[in-house]
Motif scaffolding. Structure first.
Motif, PDB file in Angstrom:
ATOM      1  N   MET A   1       0.892  -1.160   0.073  1.00 14.13           N
ATOM      2  CA  MET A   1      -0.085  -0.125  -0.104  1.00 14.13           C
ATOM      3  C   MET A   1       1.056   1.224  -0.023  1.00 14.13           C
ATOM      4  O   MET A   1       1.908   1.375   0.537  1.00 14.13           O
ATOM      5  N   SER A   2       0.538   2.144  -0.866  1.00 15.52           N
ATOM      6  CA  SER A   2       1.321   3.343  -0.802  1.00 15.52           C
ATOM      7  C   SER A   2       1.169   4.176   0.401  1.00 15.52           C
ATOM      8  O   SER A   2      -0.069   4.275   1.099  1.00 15.52           O
ATOM      9  N   GLU A   3       2.054   5.196   0.720  1.00 20.01           N
ATOM     10  CA  GLU A   3       2.017   6.142   1.646  1.00 20.01           C
ATOM     11  C   GLU A   3       1.035   7.515   1.472  1.00 20.01           C
ATOM     12  O   GLU A   3       0.620   7.636   0.274  1.00 20.01           O
ATOM     13  N   PRO A   4       0.273   7.539   2.420  1.00 17.93           N
ATOM     14  CA  PRO A   4      -0.771   8.482   2.381  1.00 17.93           C
ATOM     15  C   PRO A   4      -0.176   9.875   1.769  1.00 17.93           C
ATOM     16  O   PRO A   4       0.978  10.258   2.187  1.00 17.93           O
ATOM     17  N   LEU A   5      -0.819  10.708   0.885  1.00 15.73           N
ATOM     18  CA  LEU A   5      -0.328  11.734   0.316  1.00 15.73           C
ATOM     19  C   LEU A   5      -0.891  13.314   1.228  1.00 15.73           C
ATOM     20  O   LEU A   5      -1.963  13.223   1.420  1.00 15.73           O
ATOM     21  N   ASN A   6       0.042  14.082   1.206  1.00 14.70           N
ATOM     22  CA  ASN A   6      -0.602  15.423   1.625  1.00 14.70           C
ATOM     23  C   ASN A   6      -1.253  16.179   0.658  1.00 14.70           C
ATOM     24  O   ASN A   6      -1.199  15.703  -0.639  1.00 14.70           O
ATOM     25  N   ILE A   7      -2.053  17.291   0.953  1.00 11.34           N
ATOM     26  CA  ILE A   7      -2.778  17.892  -0.194  1.00 11.34           C
ATOM     27  C   ILE A   7      -1.863  18.579  -1.356  1.00 11.34           C
ATOM     28  O   ILE A   7      -2.423  18.410  -2.387  1.00 11.34           O
ATOM     29  N   ASN A   8      -0.796  18.907  -1.058  1.00  6.96           N
ATOM     30  CA  ASN A   8       0.108  19.395  -2.072  1.00  6.96           C
ATOM     31  C   ASN A   8       0.570  18.333  -3.014  1.00  6.96           C
ATOM     32  O   ASN A   8       0.623  18.425  -4.281  1.00  6.96           O
ATOM     33  N   ASP A   9       0.920  17.313  -2.447  1.00  6.31           N
ATOM     34  CA  ASP A   9       1.325  16.101  -3.297  1.00  6.31           C
ATOM     35  C   ASP A   9       0.062  15.624  -4.161  1.00  6.31           C
ATOM     36  O   ASP A   9       0.350  15.249  -5.370  1.00  6.31           O
ATOM     37  N   ILE A  10      -1.191  15.678  -3.589  1.00  6.45           N
ATOM     38  CA  ILE A  10      -2.179  15.331  -4.261  1.00  6.45           C
ATOM     39  C   ILE A  10      -2.339  16.294  -5.682  1.00  6.45           C
ATOM     40  O   ILE A  10      -2.630  15.875  -6.744  1.00  6.45           O
ATOM     41  N   ILE A  11      -2.249  17.670  -5.404  1.00  6.99           N
ATOM     42  CA  ILE A  11      -2.540  18.668  -6.201  1.00  6.99           C
ATOM     43  C   ILE A  11      -1.581  18.497  -7.566  1.00  6.99           C
ATOM     44  O   ILE A  11      -2.172  18.428  -8.670  1.00  6.99           O
ATOM     45  N   ASN A  12      -0.501  18.258  -7.092  1.00  8.72           N
ATOM     46  CA  ASN A  12       0.730  18.090  -8.011  1.00  8.72           C
ATOM     47  C   ASN A  12       0.402  16.759  -8.806  1.00  8.72           C
ATOM     48  O   ASN A  12       0.793  16.796 -10.193  1.00  8.72           O
ATOM     49  N   LEU A  13       0.027  15.931  -8.272  1.00  8.93           N
ATOM     50  CA  LEU A  13      -0.335  14.542  -8.950  1.00  8.93           C
ATOM     51  C   LEU A  13      -1.691  14.937  -9.960  1.00  8.93           C
ATOM     52  O   LEU A  13      -1.336  14.365 -11.228  1.00  8.93           O
ATOM     53  N   VAL A  14      -2.436  15.680  -9.502  1.00 11.60           N
ATOM     54  CA  VAL A  14      -3.678  16.102 -10.620  1.00 11.60           C
ATOM     55  C   VAL A  14      -2.949  16.587 -11.668  1.00 11.60           C
ATOM     56  O   VAL A  14      -3.539  16.271 -12.831  1.00 11.60           O
ATOM     57  N   LYS A  15      -2.215  17.597 -11.253  1.00 15.36           N
ATOM     58  CA  LYS A  15      -1.702  18.582 -12.406  1.00 15.36           C
ATOM     59  C   LYS A  15      -0.735  17.860 -13.433  1.00 15.36           C
ATOM     60  O   LYS A  15      -0.883  18.029 -14.621  1.00 15.36           O
ATOM     61  N   GLU A  16      -0.317  16.771 -13.022  1.00 12.90           N
ATOM     62  CA  GLU A  16       0.846  15.901 -13.724  1.00 12.90           C
ATOM     63  C   GLU A  16      -0.144  14.957 -14.680  1.00 12.90           C
ATOM     64  O   GLU A  16      -0.056  14.667 -15.804  1.00 12.90           O
ATOM     65  N   SER A  17      -1.374  14.536 -14.143  1.00 13.05           N
ATOM     66  CA  SER A  17      -2.234  13.544 -14.914  1.00 13.05           C
ATOM     67  C   SER A  17      -2.885  14.508 -15.867  1.00 13.05           C
ATOM     68  O   SER A  17      -3.295  13.859 -16.823  1.00 13.05           O
TER      69      SER A  17
END
Length: 269
Positions: A1-17
Motif C-alpha cells: 500500500m502506498s503512503e498517504p499523500l498530503n494535499i500538495n502532493d495530491i494537487i501536483n499529482l492531479v496537475k501531472e495527470s
C-alpha cells in the motif's frame, strides 16, 4: 500500500495527470497549432461567475478569458501575438475539448426562431480553411495617418481592465443616465484598441508604447473625419471577418435561417 499523500502532493499529482488531456489548438494568425493545457474546474467556475456580472458582463468575461488563456497556452507563445480573431478560434476549440462537441445556436428567419444543435468539429474544420486578412491598414486624412489592425488579447485586456477600474466600478448600474454616459467612453475604448501607429504631419507615435489613459485622450481629440474612416475600415475589414466566423446559416423546411454563435459564459455551459 502506498503512503498517504498530503494535499500538495495530491494537487501536483492531479496537475501531472492533467497533461494527458492537453491538446493542440489552431491559431489562424500564426498559421499553426499551439499546445494548450486542459481547463480545470476553477477556470469554468470563473467563467460561469461572469454570467451574473450585469450589463458589463462582457467586459468581465473578456478579462476572465484572458487570464485563462494566459494560464493554459504554451508559455513560449507571446500573448502580444494572439489576436482577437485567434481568441474566437481558441474559445470554440476549448468548448469542444473541455465541454462537448455540440453547441446550441438560435437561428432566425423574420419572426420565426429555431434553436439548432451544431457540430463544432465541422465548424472548426471549416474555419481552419477560411482565408483571413491580418494585415495592418493605413488610413490618411489631411495631416493624419493612422495604422490600424486587429487588437491582440493583451491589449484588449489592458483596455477592458482600465475601463472597469475607471468607469464601471464608479457607477450605479440601476442609474440609466449613468449607463448612457458610459456609451461614448466605451465607444472610444473600442476604437483605441485597433490603433497601432498614429502619424501627425512628420511626427510618428507608437500608440502601443503609450499608457492606455494617454491613448484614450489622444483618440478623443482626433477629428471626426479620421474617426469615421477608422470605424468604416474596422467594420468592413475586421468586423466583417468576425461576423463571418460566428455566423451559422441553415436551410430548415425550405427556408433560410441564420444566427450567430454567442461568445459569453453560456459557451461553456
Amino acid at each position: 500500500m502506498s503512503e498517504p499523500l498530503n494535499i500538495n502532493d495530491i494537487i501536483n499529482l492531479v496537475k501531472e495527470s492533467n497533461k494527458e488531456f492537453e491538446c493542440d489548438l489552431f491559431l489562424p494568425s500564426l498559421k499553426k497549432e499551439v499546445r494548450f493545457k486542459t481547463m480545470n474546474a476553477s477556470h469554468l467556475k470563473s467563467i460561469i461567475k461572469t454570467s451574473v456580472e450585469g450589463v458589463f458582463a462582457n467586459n468581465i468575461f473578456n478579462q476572465t478569458l484572458f487570464a485563462i488563456i494566459k494560464d493554459i497556452i504554451d508559455s513560449s507563445i507571446p500573448l502580444s501575438s494572439v489576436t482577437t480573431i485567434d481568441k474566437i478560434y481558441i474559445l470554440l476549440q476549448l468548448r469542444k475539448a473541455n465541454v462537448k462537441n455540440k453547441i446550441s445556436v438560435e437561428l432566425k428567419n423574420g419572426e420565426s426562431t429555431k434553436v439548432v444543435e451544431e457540430d463544432l468539429d465541422k465548424i472548426i474544420s471549416k474555419l481552419k480553411k477560411k482565408k483571413l486578412d491580418f494585415n495592418f491598414q493605413t488610413l490618411d486624412d489631411g495631416p493624419y495617418s493612422v495604422t490600424i489592425g486587429l487588437p491582440t488579447i493583451d491589449q484588449e485586456f489592458i483596455s477592458d481592465r482600465y475601463f472597469e477600474q475607471t468607469r464601471i466600478k464608479k457607477i450605479d448600474e440601476k442609474d440609466k443616465n449613468a449607463l448612457k454616459d458610459l456609451l461614448a467612453p466605451l465607444f472610444i475604448s473600442e476604437i483605441t484598441q485597433y490603433i497601432k501607429v498614429l502619424k501627425i504631419k512628420e511626427q510618428e507615435i507608437d500608440f502601443l508604447s503609450l499608457p492606455i489613459s494617454e491613448r484614450l485622450a489622444i483618440v478623443e481629440s482626433l477629428s471626426t473625419n479620421i474617426i469615421s474612416k477608422i470605424i468604416e475600415k474596422i467594420d468592413e475589414t475586421f468586423g466583417k471577418q468576425m461576423n463571418e466566423i460566428l455566423t451559422i446559416e441553415k436551410e430548415i423546411d425550405g427556408e433560410k435561417y441564420s444566427g450567430k454563435i454567442e461568445l459569453n459564459a453560456n459557451l461553456f455551459a
